[in-house]
Design an enzyme around this catalytic site. Structure first.
Site, PDB file in Angstrom:
ATOM      1  CB  CYS A   2      -0.594  -0.585   1.184  1.00 39.07           C
ATOM      2  SG  CYS A   2      -1.518  -1.557   1.317  1.00 39.07           S
ATOM      3  CG  LEU A  51      -1.469  -4.767  -4.322  1.00 42.28           C
ATOM      4  CD1 LEU A  51      -2.428  -4.539  -5.251  1.00 42.28           C
ATOM      5  CD2 LEU A  51      -0.273  -4.876  -4.140  1.00 42.28           C
ATOM      6  CB  ILE A  53      -2.693  -8.473  -0.110  1.00 51.86           C
ATOM      7  CG1 ILE A  53      -1.757  -7.450  -1.314  1.00 51.86           C
ATOM      8  CG2 ILE A  53      -1.022 -10.030   0.347  1.00 51.86           C
ATOM      9  CD1 ILE A  53      -1.235  -8.234  -1.538  1.00 51.86           C
ATOM     10  CD  GLU A  77       0.897  -8.629   3.712  1.00 52.24           C
ATOM     11  OE1 GLU A  77       0.463  -9.165   4.587  1.00 52.24           O
ATOM     12  OE2 GLU A  77       0.275  -7.983   2.723  1.00 52.24           O
ATOM     13  CG  ASP A 100      -1.367  -7.580   7.745  1.00 51.19           C
ATOM     14  OD1 ASP A 100      -2.803  -6.908   7.185  1.00 51.19           O
ATOM     15  OD2 ASP A 100      -0.381  -7.687   7.381  1.00 51.19           O
TER      16      ASP A 100
END
Length: 641
Positions: A2, A51, A53, A77, A100
């Site tokens: 992102c 984005l 995921i 992440e 997360d």
């Protein structure tokens, strides 16, 4: 992956301009094309480009805690988030998503600034706590994800994943930092915490910044340091077994994804190791992506194919033409500040290829620094043995004199190039290593820069950057010292920067299993003889992988992502080089010695000297001035050649 951005009024609760925040956010649209979000309240504005995921349906950002008093925007992440959720739930926190990102807000509530010490991953985030009137910025331990910030004269603190988000704010001055120019021409990048602009900074890896309204903005706080203890006593079989277990775990954590996932496969040891581990953990064929080069001197495709065949991967290959140089302006726009690693071109292309097949790709980046893979490491160790034979008080005057008197002979076989060896023996370890990695060495920078610019530098030398890090290394082991220096400088400023911008240009998330911080910490406890042993680099890694990879893959000369700069600058790019290096744009800066620029051009064109690396470095600086300072938008490249 992102993009994040934001504005925080450190002095009062002045209203944040929504349109301005939107422009800053949209400048990073490529980092997160799936969704965008803004959050504004008095004196604070946060922006996010997503984005998707993990948790595709409910992971939108900005993301809040239960009562909306804590909000975060996050790039990266947190690989161990599934372990942290039950621990935080036991403390009474209620989760509303499966992402997360939500772990961050609850971890902040539970553990405060120490929350980052619990995170295993790659991350850069900004968190606003309304009740404490506190902005919390954080960056991961090894600097995989970037974070830029600037304190403006009116008290606004602005930040973003890329420098272009800050440049979208009219209050940011674009004055170039002379010390950053010195670092760039020495190293090919501007090292943390500097940026090319005096007014902006990079948050260094493993640092946080806590800003409270009404208080001065403090210096960033370091929350993690790598220590090379070298005190682990394991046999080679024991160390190999533990290494494979740790590598599998790191790869397994990075295979968590709700979108198509694959890996880069260059045919080198590091990427091949990652693919081998992925294949052992996956019930489906692994997607692998490789770039082939039309010029056989640069092509490693056959080695990548061997690994793909062994593990029955779904292998995708595209050939890059030898004259793939139309990316110069695109790269200058992507990187926002001067950046001179020419392997950014094939890196851009392999990311472009991978995005056609997957949204997440695992890479082998970080292996050279942590396992001891660079050729320069072995050369440095040989020089260190020679330096240890005589004290510095003898070496510096003796070999310094020989280095000055002996003729330069770049054209000669290596055994007759004694001038460079004499010069190296006259230096201490840090100065010698800095000299070996410099693109334009000290005497060349002295000739390149104008007298006026050298006066602006006030005696600053980029060597001071290495001295500062070396003072914190806490090791006298020759290999550990230079590994530490690379982890602080080259890995962050060059490798991670290259991969982040190239991947994000194509909205591709890249994950680096070899930069898993528990793995890196464990490797730092191993003796250096397990990294370079018997004249072999990456000794332990190769021993561990012998049952998994062909010997031809592991025990062959390292190639890397090279491009034919020498030929370009004497052929198809000859005129462009002349126009850039000898043109008015560089002359008008007052930074350069025009006579030396002409020497670079003419000596290279004639074949008398190979000045391809210095020429590329100057060429990319000129491209930065056009695209980063003057703001002329590039023609974004989508094809080859």
């Amino acid at each position: 992956m992102c993009g994040i951005t934001g504005i925080f009024d450190t002095r009062s609760r002045r209203e944040v301009n929504r349109d301005l925040l939107h422009r800053m956010n949209e400048s990073q649209h490529h980092r997160g094309p799936d969704e965008g979000g803004l959050h504004l309240e008095p004196g604070v504005g946060l922006g996010h480009r997503r984005l998707s995921i993990i948790d595709l349906s409910t992971g939108q950002q900005p993301l809040f805690n239960e009562d909306g008093s804590v909000v975060v925007v996050f790039n990266g992440e947190i690989y161990n988030f599934q372990e942290l959720v039950p621990e935080l739930e036991a403390l009474g926190h209620v989760f509303h998503t499966r992402s997360d990102t939500e772990v961050i807000v609850h971890a902040w509530e539970a553990w405060g600034a120490a929350c980052v010490e619990r995170f295993r991953g790659m991350f850069a985030f900004a968190l606003w706590d309304r009740n404490r009137e506190t902005l919390f910025l954080a960056r991961d331990r090894l600097g995989v994800k970037p974070l830029f910030y600037a304190l403006l004269p009116d008290g606004q603190l602005i930040f973003g994943s890329e420098l272009k988000a800050l440049l979208a704010h009219p209050g940011l001055a674009r004055n170039i930092d002379p010390c950053a120019v010195e670092e760039y021409f020495a190293l090919g990048y501007v090292a943390e915490p500097r940026t090319i602009f005096t007014a902006a900074k990079k948050l260094p890896p493993a640092h946080t910044l806590i800003v409270r309204r009404g208080e001065p903005v403090p210096e960033p706080h370091q929350y993690w340091e790598l220590r090379f203890t070298l005190d682990q006593r394991l046999t080679i079989p024991e160390a190999a077994e533990e290494l494979l277990a740790r590598l599998r775990e790191s790869v397994r954590l990075r295979m968590i994804s709700e979108v198509p996932l694959g890996a880069f496969l260059s045919g080198g040891v590091d990427s091949s190791a990652v693919v081998a581990m992925m294949a052992g953990l996956s019930s489906e064929p692994v997607n692998t992506c490789s770039i082939a080069f039309a010029d056989p001197a640069f092509n490693e495709a056959q080695f990548a194919q061997q690994v793909a065949d062994r593990y029955h991967t779904r292998h995708f290959v595209e050939t890059v033409e030898s004259d793939d140089f139309d990316l110069i302006d695109t790269l200058a726009w992507l990187y926002d500040e001067p950046y001179a690693d020419s392997s950014a071109i094939p890196t851009y292309r392999v990311c472009q290829l991978a995005r056609k097949q997957v949204t997440v790709a695992l890479s082998g980046d970080g292996g050279d620094e942590t396992f001891g893979g660079y050729r320069r490491y072995q050369l440095h160790l040989m020089e260190e043995k020679l330096r240890s034979l005589l004290p510095m008080g003898v070496r510096r005057p003796l070999f310094g004199m020989l280095g000055r008197l002996y003729p330069k002979a770049d054209w000669a076989p290596r055994m007759f190039r004694a001038k460079t060896t004499f010069q190296a023996l006259a230096r201490d370890a840090v100065e010698a290593y800095f000299h070996s990695v410099s693109i334009l060495r000290g005497e060349m920078r002295s000739q390149l820069f104008s007298e006026g610019f050298k006066a602006q530098l006030g005696g600053y030398d980029a060597l001071e950057l290495f001295r500062r890090h070396a003072a914190r290394a806490d090791t006298d082991d020759p290999l550990a010292l230079i590994q530490y220096l690379d982890l602080k400088t080259y890995l962050v400023g060059d490798i991670n920067t290259k991969v982040d911008r190239a991947s994000m240009a194509h909205s591709l998330e890249v994950r680096e299993p070899l930069m898993d911080h528990p793995l890196v910490e464990w490797l730092a406890t191993l003796p250096s003889s397990l990294k370079i042993g018997g004249g072999e680099s990456k000794y332990l890694l190769k021993k561990a992988l012998e049952p998994h990879l062909p010997g031809e893959i592991m025990y062959r000369p390292k190639m890397g992502f090279a491009v034919p700069l020498i030929r370009w600058f004497r052929g198809p790019l000859k005129q462009r080089v002349r126009e850039a290096l000898l043109g008015q744009r560089l002359a008008d800066t007052g930074l350069f010695n025009a006579t030396y620029l002409r020497h670079l051009v003419e000596a290279h064109e004639s074949g008398r000297r190979d000045y391809s690396a210095p020429t590329w470095t100057v060429l990319m600086f000129e491209a930065f001035l056009r695209n980063g300072v003057e703001g002329i938008p590039p023609a974004v490249s989508s094809g080859q050649g």
